[in-house]
Every structure is written in structure tokens, then in C-alpha cells.
Design an enzyme around this catalytic site. Sequence first.
Site, PDB file in Angstrom:
ATOM      1  N   ASN A  43       0.850  -1.193   0.000  1.00 56.73           N
ATOM      2  CA  ASN A  43       0.000   0.000   0.000  1.00 56.73           C
ATOM      3  C   ASN A  43       0.883   1.240   0.000  1.00 56.73           C
ATOM      4  O   ASN A  43       2.022   1.186   0.466  1.00 56.73           O
ATOM      5  CB  ASN A  43      -0.887  -0.002   1.249  1.00 56.73           C
ATOM      6  CG  ASN A  43      -1.836   1.187   1.298  1.00 56.73           C
ATOM      7  OD1 ASN A  43      -2.437   1.551   0.284  1.00 56.73           O
ATOM      8  ND2 ASN A  43      -1.967   1.812   2.467  1.00 56.73           N
ATOM      9  N   HIS A  51       0.845   5.137   1.440  1.00 55.03           N
ATOM     10  CA  HIS A  51       0.130   6.020   2.376  1.00 55.03           C
ATOM     11  C   HIS A  51       0.737   7.424   2.281  1.00 55.03           C
ATOM     12  O   HIS A  51       1.959   7.563   2.292  1.00 55.03           O
ATOM     13  CB  HIS A  51       0.266   5.473   3.806  1.00 55.03           C
ATOM     14  CG  HIS A  51      -0.519   6.259   4.798  1.00 55.03           C
ATOM     15  ND1 HIS A  51      -1.891   6.132   4.931  1.00 55.03           N
ATOM     16  CD2 HIS A  51      -0.139   7.214   5.682  1.00 55.03           C
ATOM     17  CE1 HIS A  51      -2.310   6.980   5.854  1.00 55.03           C
ATOM     18  NE2 HIS A  51      -1.271   7.642   6.332  1.00 55.03           N
ATOM     19  N   ASP A  55      -2.905   0.518   7.959  1.00 53.76           N
ATOM     20  CA  ASP A  55      -1.613   1.222   7.922  1.00 53.76           C
ATOM     21  C   ASP A  55      -0.604   0.683   8.926  1.00 53.76           C
ATOM     22  O   ASP A  55       0.132   1.445   9.559  1.00 53.76           O
ATOM     23  CB  ASP A  55      -1.826   2.737   8.178  1.00 53.76           C
ATOM     24  CG  ASP A  55      -2.744   3.353   7.140  1.00 53.76           C
ATOM     25  OD1 ASP A  55      -2.683   2.942   5.971  1.00 53.76           O
ATOM     26  OD2 ASP A  55      -3.535   4.233   7.515  1.00 53.76           O
TER      27      ASP A  55
HETATM   28  C1  GRF Z   1      -2.809   8.800  -2.663  1.00 57.92           C
HETATM   29  O1  GRF Z   1      -2.471   9.958  -1.952  1.00 57.92           O
HETATM   30  C2  GRF Z   1      -2.479   7.587  -1.834  1.00 57.92           C
HETATM   31  O2  GRF Z   1      -1.373   7.756  -1.018  1.00 57.92           O
HETATM   32  C3  GRF Z   1      -3.692   7.437  -0.982  1.00 57.92           C
HETATM   33  O3  GRF Z   1      -4.760   7.802  -1.814  1.00 57.92           O
HETATM   34  C4  GRF Z   1      -4.320   8.681  -2.839  1.00 57.92           C
HETATM   35  C5  GRF Z   1      -4.695   8.058  -4.142  1.00 57.92           C
HETATM   36  O4  GRF Z   1      -4.426   8.872  -5.229  1.00 57.92           O
HETATM   37  N1  GRF Z   1      -3.721   6.132  -0.378  1.00 57.92           N
HETATM   38  P1  GRF Z   1      -4.513   8.271  -6.687  1.00 57.92           P
HETATM   39  O5  GRF Z   1      -5.901   7.670  -6.861  1.00 57.92           O
HETATM   40  O6  GRF Z   1      -3.424   7.263  -6.851  1.00 57.92           O
HETATM   41  O7  GRF Z   1      -4.326   9.461  -7.592  1.00 57.92           O
END
Ligand code: GRF
Length: 181
Positions: A95, A97, A138
Site C-alpha cells: 500500500n 500512504h 496502515d
Molecule cells: C494517494 O495519496 C495515496 O497515497 C492514498 O490515496 C491517494 C490516491 O491517489 N492512499 P490516486 O488515486 O493514486 O491518484
Amino acid sequence: MKKIIVFASGGGSNFEALQNACVRKDINGKIVLLVASKADIGAVKKAEKFNIPVIIYNEKTIAEEILKYKPGLICLAGFLKKLSIEVLEIAPVMNIHPALLPSFGGKGMFGHNVHEAVLKSGVKKSGATVHFVDDEYDHGKIIMQESVPVLPGDTPETLAARVLEVEHKIYPLCVKKFCEK
Ligand code: GRF
């Protein structure tokens, strides 16, 4: 070559960064499926453009559906639902974050909320974290982090944009390293 399944709930810019790195052959892998939390999100439009099949997430059937693709890696890219143990057992799950875990993580800490909390706290640095996923929000092992400064006058939007740039760099890098193993 590793088969990768990406899960997304939003615009899909991280999905796009991963796909671009696969196309450039930076990553020795292929995204074989996008799992979207709903049909009307940007990530689905991107998948159509890339000719990547899409399925809409259904908690009851997802494990069975994705098993058919025999993934070697699952990448969550802005996916907002919690995965079941059945899915977590299919392949390693990563993932991204948008903060420096273990700070500013956990339930409810997604999107705008994260950057608002960072600004409210007064910390001078934020950043992005790529980590493995376990059954707590997380919480899994951290793979890579990169920080960005929090600047005077930042809004959640300006900070999010600075963090997102780093996300697009470190997420493909982590997937590349994983696929080289
Ligand atoms: C990103 O900031 C990611 O870290 C979080 O959600 C957002 C997703 O953005 N988990 P995208 O859809 O990849 O543009």
C-alpha cells in the site's frame, strides 16, 4: 514476470505511475487487473485507456475472482476498503500512504484527512510510505519512505500535491525491487 493486481478507489494516479513503469520495463511485471471500488472513478477510465481489465469490488466474491489471475503481488493505490484475510493470503499486498507512518495513519486517515491532520499538528515534515498490508489499517512492515517539507502557507491541497509527486516515485521503485527478487 510478476502478475500484479491493482486496487483503487480514486483518480488512479498511482495506478498510472505503476502502469507506466511496467510499460517502460522498469518493473519486471504486468498489471493484469484493476479492482475498482466503483465504476465511476478516474482509475477505471485509465484502465480502459491502458486496456487493462476491470472488476468492481465485491467483498463476497473478490478472493475467488482475483485467484483466477494468479497474482504475484497486489498493490493498493488509494483503495479505501479493508481487505479480508482471504485476499491477504493470495499474494503479498503493498500500500502507499500519503504520510510518514506510523504517524498520521489508521482508521479514517485517508486522502484530505491525512494532510489536514499533518498541518494541524505543526510538524515540519510529511511524506509518503510504502508498506506491506496486514489486517490492521496502515500497520504492516514499512518498505520505503521519503519525506517532503511542510511549508508555511501550505493547504491540504498544496501539501497533497507535494506528497503525491513522491508517491509516484517511490511506489514504482518498491514494486520494481519486489519484482526483481
Ligand atoms: C494517494 O495519496 C495515496 O497515497 C492514498 O490515496 C491517494 C490516491 O491517489 N492512499 P490516486 O488515486 O493514486 O491518484
